[in-house]
Motif scaffolding. Sequence first.
Motif, PDB file in Angstrom:
ATOM      1  N   PHE A 151       9.858 149.957  93.427  1.00  0.00           N
ATOM      2  CA  PHE A 151       9.319 150.204  92.467  1.00  0.00           C
ATOM      3  C   PHE A 151      10.015 149.754  91.456  1.00  0.00           C
ATOM      4  CE2 PHE A 151       8.052 153.751  94.437  1.00  0.00           C
ATOM      5  CZ  PHE A 151       6.406 153.871  94.421  1.00  0.00           C
ATOM      6  N   SER A 152      10.206 148.859  90.661  1.00  0.00           N
ATOM      7  CA  SER A 152      11.134 148.306  89.559  1.00  0.00           C
ATOM      8  C   SER A 152      10.828 148.172  88.409  1.00  0.00           C
ATOM      9  CB  SER A 152      11.072 146.392  90.504  1.00  0.00           C
ATOM     10  OG  SER A 152      11.364 146.899  91.372  1.00  0.00           O
ATOM     11  N   LEU A 153      11.825 147.851  87.407  1.00  0.00           N
ATOM     12  CA  LEU A 153      11.731 147.553  86.254  1.00  0.00           C
ATOM     13  C   LEU A 153      12.827 146.509  85.678  1.00  0.00           C
ATOM     14  CD1 LEU A 153      11.539 148.027  83.442  1.00  0.00           C
ATOM     15  CD2 LEU A 153      13.169 149.671  83.301  1.00  0.00           C
ATOM     16  N   THR A 154      12.020 145.299  85.267  1.00  0.00           N
ATOM     17  CA  THR A 154      12.710 144.032  85.375  1.00  0.00           C
ATOM     18  C   THR A 154      12.922 143.215  83.627  1.00  0.00           C
ATOM     19  OG1 THR A 154      11.414 142.626  85.957  1.00  0.00           O
ATOM     20  CG2 THR A 154      12.940 143.135  87.863  1.00  0.00           C
ATOM     21  N   ALA A 155      14.115 142.699  83.266  1.00  0.00           N
ATOM     22  CA  ALA A 155      13.693 142.076  82.167  1.00  0.00           C
ATOM     23  C   ALA A 155      14.131 141.044  82.114  1.00  0.00           C
ATOM     24  CB  ALA A 155      14.154 142.713  80.693  1.00  0.00           C
ATOM     25  N   GLY A 156      13.626 139.832  81.359  1.00  0.00           N
ATOM     26  CA  GLY A 156      13.972 138.467  80.719  1.00  0.00           C
ATOM     27  C   GLY A 156      13.490 137.440  80.113  1.00  0.00           C
ATOM     28  N   LYS A 157      14.161 136.285  80.368  1.00  0.00           N
ATOM     29  CA  LYS A 157      13.228 135.047  79.125  1.00  0.00           C
ATOM     30  C   LYS A 157      11.950 134.515  80.295  1.00  0.00           C
ATOM     31  CE  LYS A 157      15.507 133.506  76.685  1.00  0.00           C
ATOM     32  NZ  LYS A 157      15.361 134.099  75.770  1.00  0.00           N
ATOM     33  N   THR A 190      15.246 139.567  85.719  1.00  0.00           N
ATOM     34  CA  THR A 190      16.483 140.692  86.679  1.00  0.00           C
ATOM     35  C   THR A 190      16.054 142.142  86.644  1.00  0.00           C
ATOM     36  OG1 THR A 190      17.938 140.523  87.961  1.00  0.00           O
ATOM     37  CG2 THR A 190      18.065 140.298  85.020  1.00  0.00           C
ATOM     38  N   GLY A 191      16.911 143.285  87.310  1.00  0.00           N
ATOM     39  CA  GLY A 191      16.762 144.492  87.180  1.00  0.00           C
ATOM     40  C   GLY A 191      16.742 145.614  88.619  1.00  0.00           C
ATOM     41  N   LEU A 192      16.508 146.257  88.323  1.00  0.00           N
ATOM     42  CA  LEU A 192      16.732 147.296  89.163  1.00  0.00           C
ATOM     43  C   LEU A 192      15.910 148.228  89.566  1.00  0.00           C
ATOM     44  CD1 LEU A 192      19.164 149.893  87.454  1.00  0.00           C
ATOM     45  CD2 LEU A 192      20.100 147.445  89.083  1.00  0.00           C
ATOM     46  N   SER A 193      15.514 148.409  91.043  1.00  0.00           N
ATOM     47  CA  SER A 193      14.296 148.910  92.018  1.00  0.00           C
ATOM     48  C   SER A 193      14.708 150.248  92.882  1.00  0.00           C
ATOM     49  CB  SER A 193      14.108 148.238  92.833  1.00  0.00           C
ATOM     50  OG  SER A 193      13.933 146.727  92.594  1.00  0.00           O
TER      51      SER A 193
END
Length: 193
Positions: free
Chosen positions: A76-82, A96-99
């Motif tokens: 279960f991931s929340l990521t952010a980027g360009k 990139t983010g955390l799971s």
Amino acid sequence: AIKKIYLQAGAGGNTLDGDHGEIGLQTIFNNKWSATISYHSLSMKPKNLPSDYKPGTGTVLFIPYSDNVAVNMNLFSLTAGKYFQTGRNSWVTTETGLSIVNGETASYQPTPSTTVGPYGILLGITGTTSNYNTTIENKSSIGAMIRADYNWAFSRFFGLGAGVFANFNSIQSPVGFNLKLTMGWMGRKAKGK
């Protein structure tokens, strides 16, 4: 502030002879940033599979079977980027983010391999057992997710995509690729714009 928002549903392969499915919600913002909430369901070989492991094999009513060991993992991931525009209606995101990771681990106890006895043969069952007894345990962890997606909007509300990802955690760290169908507000541009 929002340029595009759409659901992604995909499937593909991953390391350790595995496969997975993915569903996620990706948002593209006008300031060229992107954010994604995603869920991956994976199945793969355990990373600590003994080199001399032999699965149980045989037939039941002339249908072959093999009891290869596989472990499952949910990310279960929340990521952010360009966000990068690559064409009038195509774009790439890198995030990139955390799971939160829920996965299985396997432990092994050597055991002699045996063959099915005479009563099994009379019932149409033949085969041999594995040379290891396997125990599966559930574990939880926090992981780091890296992902990149290519998307193409072929209509106002639908598109196709391809993606790659890597998740690094203490249970097992898969790397995978997938093909996707995207549905939502795609921000498709008309010709000449």
